[in-house]
Each structure stands twice: as C-alpha cells, then as structure tokens.
Design a protein around this motif. Structure first.
Motif, short mmCIF file in Angstrom:
data_model
loop_
_atom_site.label_atom_id
_atom_site.label_comp_id
_atom_site.label_asym_id
_atom_site.label_seq_id
_atom_site.Cartn_x
_atom_site.Cartn_y
_atom_site.Cartn_z
N GLN A 114 3.43 -30.89 -9.59
CA GLN A 114 2.90 -30.06 -10.78
C GLN A 114 1.72 -30.58 -11.14
O GLN A 114 1.88 -30.86 -12.40
CB GLN A 114 4.24 -29.70 -11.65
N ALA A 139 -9.84 -31.59 -16.29
CA ALA A 139 -10.15 -30.58 -15.51
C ALA A 139 -9.81 -30.47 -13.96
O ALA A 139 -9.37 -29.46 -13.48
CB ALA A 139 -11.82 -30.06 -15.65
N THR A 140 -9.95 -31.50 -13.42
CA THR A 140 -9.80 -31.60 -12.12
C THR A 140 -8.48 -31.97 -11.79
O THR A 140 -7.88 -31.25 -10.68
CB THR A 140 -10.55 -32.52 -11.22
N LEU A 178 -0.81 -34.03 -1.82
CA LEU A 178 -1.29 -33.77 -3.40
C LEU A 178 -0.39 -34.68 -4.21
O LEU A 178 -0.79 -35.51 -4.94
CB LEU A 178 -1.22 -32.40 -3.81
N ARG A 186 -2.63 -32.17 -16.94
CA ARG A 186 -3.83 -31.75 -17.71
C ARG A 186 -3.69 -31.95 -19.14
O ARG A 186 -4.41 -32.59 -19.79
CB ARG A 186 -4.32 -30.36 -17.49
N GLY A 237 -5.73 -30.99 -13.20
CA GLY A 237 -4.81 -29.69 -13.29
C GLY A 237 -4.90 -28.87 -12.15
O GLY A 237 -4.09 -28.16 -11.70
N THR A 238 -5.85 -29.03 -11.06
CA THR A 238 -5.99 -28.43 -9.83
C THR A 238 -5.48 -29.16 -8.71
O THR A 238 -5.20 -28.98 -7.43
CB THR A 238 -7.45 -27.88 -9.44
N GLY A 239 -4.95 -30.47 -9.08
CA GLY A 239 -4.27 -31.27 -7.93
C GLY A 239 -5.48 -32.29 -7.54
O GLY A 239 -4.95 -33.25 -6.59
N ASP A 240 -6.49 -32.43 -8.05
CA ASP A 240 -7.51 -33.49 -7.53
C ASP A 240 -7.56 -34.84 -8.58
O ASP A 240 -7.74 -34.70 -9.68
CB ASP A 240 -9.14 -32.73 -7.62
N ALA A 263 -0.70 -29.10 -12.70
CA ALA A 263 -1.04 -28.42 -14.13
C ALA A 263 -0.36 -29.18 -15.20
O ALA A 263 -1.03 -29.01 -16.25
CB ALA A 263 -0.76 -26.99 -14.10
#
Length: 138
Positions: free
Chosen positions: A69, A112-113, A9, A74, A115-118, A71
């Motif tokens: 981090q 949106a993605t 990540l 985002r 923020g999840t690490g993608d 998140a």
C-alpha cells in the motif's frame, strides 16, 4: 495472483524500510543518537535529540504500513519532512540548520514518489541522513 510489478514494489518497500531502520541505527554511531550537541552553547543538543525522536517515531509508523500500500507511506513521510523542516528553523548552528533543511527538502520530494510506489528517493535520503545529520550534530 500478484503481478511481477507488485512483487517488485513490495520488495522495494521492504528494502526501503530496512534501510531506513539501519540508517537510524547508524545515527547512533555518528553522534545523532548519543553525545550530540557538543559544539557549544547553542541549542544543538536539543535539536539533535528532537531529530532522533522524529526519525524513531517515523520508523514506528512505517513499520506498520504494508509495502503493498504505497499510498500509506506518503503521510508519515510528509510529516517527517515537516518536522525536520521545523527543526531546521529552530537550529542555531548553521551546519545543523543546513543539514536539516537539505534532509527536509529531500524527504518532501521522496514523499511524492513513495506514494506512487517509487522507493528510490526515500532509500537515498535514509541512506545519506545518518552521515549528514550525525556529522552536524557532532
């Protein structure tokens, strides 16, 4: 000790930030950063200059965000999507309006993605943006 996923990540986020910065540099070569708005009497030059500023400010923000981090990536990405969308609303040139609208939508999806690490969608947007907006800016 960090897990394998955390290393991946962090690496992906660093690569994304590098690609975004490299993409911003490429905007200069395609007309967004210099010589934009040669298309006539509409507001293209102003909108292109504002887009340049928005991307520069975004890069300044994300350089200070830790790749560990996700998140935290985002909010600036959502903010950039909103700014680009607002610029699309101001653009009088139809090609520029379409390019900015497309980039804004793609940035919203990427926020949106990310923020999840993608980082895949954000990387794709940043890779394509210099060509899309630069071409529309003339």
């Amino acid at each position: 000790m960090r897990t394998f996923l955390e290393f991946k990540l962090e690496d992906a986020m660093r690569i994304g930030a590098f690609r975004a910065w490299a993409g911003l540099l490429l905007l200069g070569g395609t007309g967004l950063l210099t010589g934009c708005g040669m298309l006539g009497g509409d507001n293209t030059s102003t909108v292109c200059a504002d887009a340049k500023t928005a991307f520069q400010q975004y890069m300044t923000q994300v350089r200070s965000v830790s790749p560990a981090q996700p998140a935290e990536w985002r909010p600036p990405t959502e903010q950039l999507a909103g700014r680009v969308g607002a610029l699309a609303g101001k653009a009088e040139d139809t090609k520029l309006k379409a390019a900015l609208t497309d980039v804004s939508g793609r940035l919203k999806a990427a926020s949106a993605t990310i923020g999840t690490g993608d980082a895949a969608q954000l990387n794709a947007v940043m890779k394509d943006t210099p060509q899309r907006i630069g071409k529309a800016c003339g």
